[in-house]
Design an enzyme around this catalytic site. Structure first.
Site, PDB file in Angstrom:
ATOM      1  NE  ARG A  65      -3.259  -1.870   3.314  1.00 54.67           N
ATOM      2  CZ  ARG A  65      -2.901  -2.535   4.180  1.00 54.67           C
ATOM      3  NH1 ARG A  65      -2.832  -3.591   2.931  1.00 54.67           N
ATOM      4  NH2 ARG A  65      -2.857  -2.684   5.040  1.00 54.67           N
ATOM      5  CD  GLU A 102      -2.363  -3.131  14.578  1.00 53.65           C
ATOM      6  OE1 GLU A 102      -2.532  -2.759  13.579  1.00 53.65           O
ATOM      7  OE2 GLU A 102      -3.438  -3.466  15.276  1.00 53.65           O
TER       8      GLU A 102
HETATM    9  P1  AMP Z   1       3.325  -1.606  11.946  1.00 51.85           P
HETATM   10  O1  AMP Z   1       4.693  -2.618  11.494  1.00 51.85           O
HETATM   11  O2  AMP Z   1       2.650  -2.849  13.514  1.00 51.85           O
HETATM   12  O3  AMP Z   1       3.807  -0.253  12.018  1.00 51.85           O
HETATM   13  O4  AMP Z   1       2.392  -1.871  10.604  1.00 51.85           O
HETATM   14  C1  AMP Z   1       2.260  -0.471   9.862  1.00 51.85           C
HETATM   15  C2  AMP Z   1       1.783  -1.728   8.292  1.00 51.85           C
HETATM   16  O5  AMP Z   1       1.120  -2.432   8.767  1.00 51.85           O
HETATM   17  C3  AMP Z   1       1.637  -0.661   6.941  1.00 51.85           C
HETATM   18  O6  AMP Z   1       1.673  -1.715   6.463  1.00 51.85           O
HETATM   19  C4  AMP Z   1      -0.046  -1.108   7.304  1.00 51.85           C
HETATM   20  O7  AMP Z   1      -0.769  -1.030   6.211  1.00 51.85           O
HETATM   21  C5  AMP Z   1      -0.407  -2.883   7.821  1.00 51.85           C
HETATM   22  N1  AMP Z   1      -0.707  -2.014   9.160  1.00 51.85           N
HETATM   23  C6  AMP Z   1      -0.655  -2.382  10.711  1.00 51.85           C
HETATM   24  N2  AMP Z   1      -1.912  -2.637  11.074  1.00 51.85           N
HETATM   25  C7  AMP Z   1      -3.272  -2.271   9.879  1.00 51.85           C
HETATM   26  C8  AMP Z   1      -4.595  -1.602  10.239  1.00 51.85           C
HETATM   27  N3  AMP Z   1      -5.232  -1.263  11.593  1.00 51.85           N
HETATM   28  N4  AMP Z   1      -5.039  -1.458   9.367  1.00 51.85           N
HETATM   29  C9  AMP Z   1      -4.569  -0.851   7.993  1.00 51.85           C
HETATM   30  N5  AMP Z   1      -3.379  -1.495   8.045  1.00 51.85           N
HETATM   31  C10 AMP Z   1      -2.663  -1.925   8.955  1.00 51.85           C
END
Ligand code: AMP
Length: 178
Positions: A65, A102
């Site tokens: 994305r 996450e």
């Molecule tokens: P993080 O590594 O936890 O900061 O997660 C960020 C990445 O995971 C990004 O590439 C987001 O596209 C995806 N992502 C994580 N949590 C979500 C969420 N609640 N909604 C949409 N995309 C998420």
């Protein structure tokens, strides 16, 4: 009539999908924002205005994305585009880092010749949650000892405190906070 756009309208345009892709995750679906021409235009304008005079030479965008706005931002800023991809997608020699998401675990790769010391990098992903993805991307970018790194997100989930985990001299700019 010209549509008036502001951050409140942007925020409302993001669709929340409960329990996707796993139970307990509130997935922020940005497709409902992107499909609206006025909102899409506004988002690009906001990022372009913020970064225009910062000498960005490369936009590093995270699959997948991050590619949606990353390519446009590179064009708008007169910078080059560098993809950070999931394992096995980049064809030449790569650096690789594993990280916690996450919802699960993954790894990221960047071509070994993607950046140079003199680059000023804008690293972009659609969303900042726990910060794990960004930390892995920053680790990859560190391999090149670039001169400066900026971080840009469309959405940030403040409660997950990803921003706190990103220590160091990074300018972080997010358009929409939840
Ligand atoms: P993080 O590594 O936890 O900061 O997660 C960020 C990445 O995971 C990004 O590439 C987001 O596209 C995806 N992502 C994580 N949590 C979500 C969420 N609640 N909604 C949409 N995309 C998420």
């Amino acid at each position: 009539m010209k549509t008036v756009v502001n951050k409140d309208i942007l925020k409302k345009a993001i669709r929340n999908i409960p329990d996707f892709p796993r139970k307990g995750i509130q997935f922020k679906d940005i497709t409902t924002l992107l499909k609206d021409p006025a909102l899409y235009h506004y988002v690009i304008e906001q990022f372009t205005n913020y970064y225009r005079n910062r000498g960005i030479t490369r936009v590093v965008a995270i699959e997948s994305r991050g590619f949606i706005l990353g390519g446009i931002l590179a064009h708008q800023l007169g910078a080059g585009f560098v993809p950070v991809r999931k394992p096995g997608k980049l064809p030449a020699g790569v650096y690789r880092r594993s990280y916690q998401l996450e919802y699960g675990e993954d790894a990221l790769e960047i071509h070994r010749d993607a950046l140079a010391k003199e680059d000023i990098v804008l690293c972009h992903d659609d969303l900042l949650a726990t910060g794990g993805t960004t930390l892995a991307a920053l680790d990859l970018i560190r391999e090149f000892s670039v001169s400066r790194v900026y971080l840009a997100y469309l959405v940030e989930l403040d409660a997950l405190e990803g921003r706190k985990r990103i220590t160091g001299d990074y300018d972080i700019f997010t358009l929409i906070h939840f």
